[in-house]
Design a protein around this motif. Sequence first.
Motif, PDB file in Angstrom:
ATOM      1  N   THR A 107       0.261   5.590  -5.878  1.00 51.99           N
ATOM      2  CA  THR A 107      -0.125   6.852  -5.280  1.00 51.99           C
ATOM      3  C   THR A 107       0.206   7.972  -6.263  1.00 51.99           C
ATOM      4  O   THR A 107       1.257   7.960  -6.904  1.00 51.99           O
TER       5      THR A 107
ATOM      6  N   THR B 141       8.126  -1.064   6.138  1.00 49.20           N
ATOM      7  CA  THR B 141       7.818   0.017   5.223  1.00 49.20           C
ATOM      8  C   THR B 141       9.068   0.481   4.493  1.00 49.20           C
ATOM      9  O   THR B 141      10.157   0.503   5.066  1.00 49.20           O
TER      10      THR B 141
ATOM     11  N   VAL C  38       0.844  -1.182   0.000  1.00 49.16           N
ATOM     12  CA  VAL C  38       0.000   0.000   0.000  1.00 49.16           C
ATOM     13  C   VAL C  38       0.881   1.234   0.000  1.00 49.16           C
ATOM     14  O   VAL C  38       1.630   1.476   0.950  1.00 49.16           O
ATOM     15  N   GLU C  39       0.787   2.007  -1.072  1.00 42.41           N
ATOM     16  CA  GLU C  39       1.527   3.261  -1.169  1.00 42.41           C
ATOM     17  C   GLU C  39       0.696   4.403  -0.601  1.00 42.41           C
ATOM     18  O   GLU C  39      -0.533   4.378  -0.648  1.00 42.41           O
ATOM     19  N   SER C  40       1.382   5.406  -0.109  1.00 44.77           N
ATOM     20  CA  SER C  40       0.723   6.603   0.374  1.00 44.77           C
ATOM     21  C   SER C  40       1.706   7.765   0.316  1.00 44.77           C
ATOM     22  O   SER C  40       2.896   7.572   0.096  1.00 44.77           O
ATOM     23  N   GLY C  41       1.202   8.964   0.507  1.00 42.63           N
ATOM     24  CA  GLY C  41       2.052  10.135   0.583  1.00 42.63           C
ATOM     25  C   GLY C  41       2.035  11.023  -0.641  1.00 42.63           C
ATOM     26  O   GLY C  41       2.635  12.104  -0.624  1.00 42.63           O
TER      27      GLY C  41
ATOM     28  N   LEU D 160       7.082   9.423  -0.054  1.00 40.67           N
ATOM     29  CA  LEU D 160       6.111   8.375  -0.293  1.00 40.67           C
ATOM     30  C   LEU D 160       6.419   7.174   0.583  1.00 40.67           C
ATOM     31  O   LEU D 160       7.576   6.877   0.861  1.00 40.67           O
ATOM     32  N   SER D 161       5.382   6.496   1.000  1.00 41.27           N
ATOM     33  CA  SER D 161       5.533   5.312   1.827  1.00 41.27           C
ATOM     34  C   SER D 161       4.997   4.088   1.096  1.00 41.27           C
ATOM     35  O   SER D 161       4.054   4.182   0.317  1.00 41.27           O
ATOM     36  N   CYS D 162       5.606   2.969   1.374  1.00 35.92           N
ATOM     37  CA  CYS D 162       5.174   1.688   0.832  1.00 35.92           C
ATOM     38  C   CYS D 162       5.149   0.705   1.984  1.00 35.92           C
ATOM     39  O   CYS D 162       6.196   0.250   2.447  1.00 35.92           O
TER      40      CYS D 162
END
Length: 123
Positions: A117, A78, A5-8, A20-22
């Motif tokens: 993302t 992460t 799940v990517e975010s940021g 960005l986070s994974c």
Amino acid sequence: QARLVESGGGLVQPGASLRLSCAAFGFTLDYYAIGWIRQAPGKEREGVLCISTTGFTSYYKDSVKGHFTVSRDNAQNTVYLQINTLKPEDTAVYYCAADRGGTCRPGLEFDYWGQGTHVTVSS
């Protein structure tokens, strides 16, 4: 079960920075190489960089050197992608992907992919 799940991502102005986070769920990232891949509007997916289980970074694109930095926090399961001095041409959907081989290699053949993302760089 296993997923990334990517975010940021977000909308930023040129010159800004993003991290960005994974995050991995259902498996442990310790034993996987993690690649970051992006797809700009109207273009094919291209690899950006990759981090091995030992923390060594490989670059798919020389143009991102000095602006993209990947790191991993195994305790948090992460991987992060720090992007500095963002430019409009960096606009893309950014994906992380995991390779159970543990080492970075040419090509975009990974075992698991995140959903991506969005990063939009515009004034």
